[in-house]
Design an enzyme around this catalytic site. Sequence first.
Site, PDB file in Angstrom:
ATOM      1  CG  HIS A 163      47.668  45.827  37.337  1.00 38.38           C
ATOM      2  ND1 HIS A 163      46.803  45.924  36.273  1.00 38.38           N
ATOM      3  CD2 HIS A 163      46.905  45.522  38.420  1.00 38.38           C
ATOM      4  CE1 HIS A 163      45.554  45.688  36.698  1.00 38.38           C
ATOM      5  NE2 HIS A 163      45.594  45.439  37.992  1.00 38.38           N
ATOM      6  CG  ASP A 199      42.708  40.676  38.866  1.00 35.55           C
ATOM      7  OD1 ASP A 199      43.199  40.378  39.966  1.00 35.55           O
ATOM      8  OD2 ASP A 199      42.240  41.823  38.616  1.00 35.55           O
ATOM      9  CG  HIS A 201      41.461  45.441  38.340  1.00 33.62           C
ATOM     10  ND1 HIS A 201      41.455  44.766  39.542  1.00 33.62           N
ATOM     11  CD2 HIS A 201      40.705  46.554  38.520  1.00 33.62           C
ATOM     12  CE1 HIS A 201      40.749  45.449  40.427  1.00 33.62           C
ATOM     13  NE2 HIS A 201      40.270  46.536  39.837  1.00 33.62           N
ATOM     14  CG  ASP A 288      40.062  41.451  41.443  1.00 33.50           C
ATOM     15  OD1 ASP A 288      39.965  40.529  40.606  1.00 33.50           O
ATOM     16  OD2 ASP A 288      40.993  42.282  41.432  1.00 33.50           O
TER      17      ASP A 288
HETATM   18  C1  SP5 Z   1      46.073  43.163  41.225  1.00 34.40           C
HETATM   19  C2  SP5 Z   1      44.896  44.097  41.261  1.00 34.40           C
HETATM   20  O1  SP5 Z   1      43.760  43.634  41.374  1.00 34.40           O
HETATM   21  N1  SP5 Z   1      45.144  45.421  41.247  1.00 34.40           N
HETATM   22  C3  SP5 Z   1      44.083  46.362  41.242  1.00 34.40           C
HETATM   23  C4  SP5 Z   1      44.540  47.753  41.469  1.00 34.40           C
HETATM   24  C5  SP5 Z   1      43.388  48.706  41.516  1.00 34.40           C
HETATM   25  N2  SP5 Z   1      43.763  49.968  42.057  1.00 34.40           N
HETATM   26  C6  SP5 Z   1      42.895  51.084  41.769  1.00 34.40           C
HETATM   27  C7  SP5 Z   1      41.509  50.867  42.237  1.00 34.40           C
HETATM   28  C8  SP5 Z   1      40.579  51.936  41.720  1.00 34.40           C
HETATM   29  C9  SP5 Z   1      39.205  51.413  41.941  1.00 34.40           C
HETATM   30  N3  SP5 Z   1      38.108  52.255  41.558  1.00 34.40           N
HETATM   31  C10 SP5 Z   1      37.032  51.822  42.420  1.00 34.40           C
HETATM   32  C11 SP5 Z   1      35.677  52.302  42.267  1.00 34.40           C
HETATM   33  C12 SP5 Z   1      34.972  51.858  43.553  1.00 34.40           C
HETATM   34  N4  SP5 Z   1      33.567  51.704  43.393  1.00 34.40           N
HETATM   35 ZN    ZN Z   2      42.341  43.012  40.121  1.00 31.22          ZN
END
Ligand code: SP5
Ligand code: ZN
Length: 345
Positions: A163, A199, A201, A288
Amino acid sequence: MLTIYNDQHVLHQGKVEMFRGELVPCFEVPARVDHVKSELERRGLGSLQAPDAFDESLLAKVHAPRYLDFIAHAWDEWVALDPANATRDALPSYWPTRGMRSDVLPKSFPARMGLFSFDAGTPLMAGSWAAARHGAACAWTAARRVIGGERSAFALTRPPGHHAGADFFGGYCFLNNAAVAAQALRDAGVERVAVLDVDYHHGNGTQAIFYERDDVHFASLHGDPLTDYPYYLGHADERGAGRGEGFNHNLPLPRGTDFTAWRAALKTALARIAEVKAGALVVSLGVDTFEGDPISGFKLRSDDYLRMGEDLARAGLPTVFVFEGGYAVAEVGVNAVNVIEGFGQ
Ligand code: SP5
Ligand code: ZN
């Protein structure tokens, strides 16, 4: 698999992140990497090495000098604001938005912290810089080993990196380890490198760093940004710009995606990687996508990660794995090492 391990990762240990209006305990914890390390050792799969001495000027090939300067001194500046800050993590709370200036660097530390970030989920503390730069050294070293003839190498590190952009942190990331590895492969003469981000994300930082380049192809399978973090990048119509047009490949997938559908998208991404004639592969390895992940929405099961590793091996490219996300802490070791085992020696 040769594993370059960041033994300084534990210096970065956030207390809290902003989540749904509350400061909650961090998801990105040191135990994640400890589990991967012990699972590698349990299966006899990891020959662990420390990174080579790292010339930090290499970071300036993928990050902006003013950002590196900021992040290297951020903790000292935070404590200088108020000595009591030494007991709490630094988090941003102001950001420049459309129509505001980001070319003028404010004197105020909180203002600069916002200028160089995009969320309040990425705490910075005394050891963050040391851990992050040692992690970048791991990614660089893993790339060097592959350049030296290893079929593959694994940079086992945290904080993660995908990120982080040229001049911003966020998403638990400060330095883009995968970008450092890709740049190292380019510098060694690999004409085109593919970065494949698995990943959950979208790897917005990696995409942004290479968006206008045709020598690094970026492909990502991820939760649709319409519903999932990082929200503002990762759509299928982002195909690269300028010379980089056609060398960015996003495959957003809906929440609830299982391995059958995920694997079909992987096949599409790998077909394009073959088409662009990449000479080496960097895998941003986040796990993840696991069904039990507390912040994500795919349905991969532990055995699926073995198949993922096998599919990646079939690309037939020298490969650098870089550890990214995965927050079902107890299962992160099994899942990540399944990819490594599936890929083979
Ligand atoms: C490296 C990596 O995987 N970074 C991820 C960062 C995510 N941070 C924000 C998470 C917001 C998640 N929303 C969750 C909904 C839960 N059901
Ligand atoms: Zn992630």
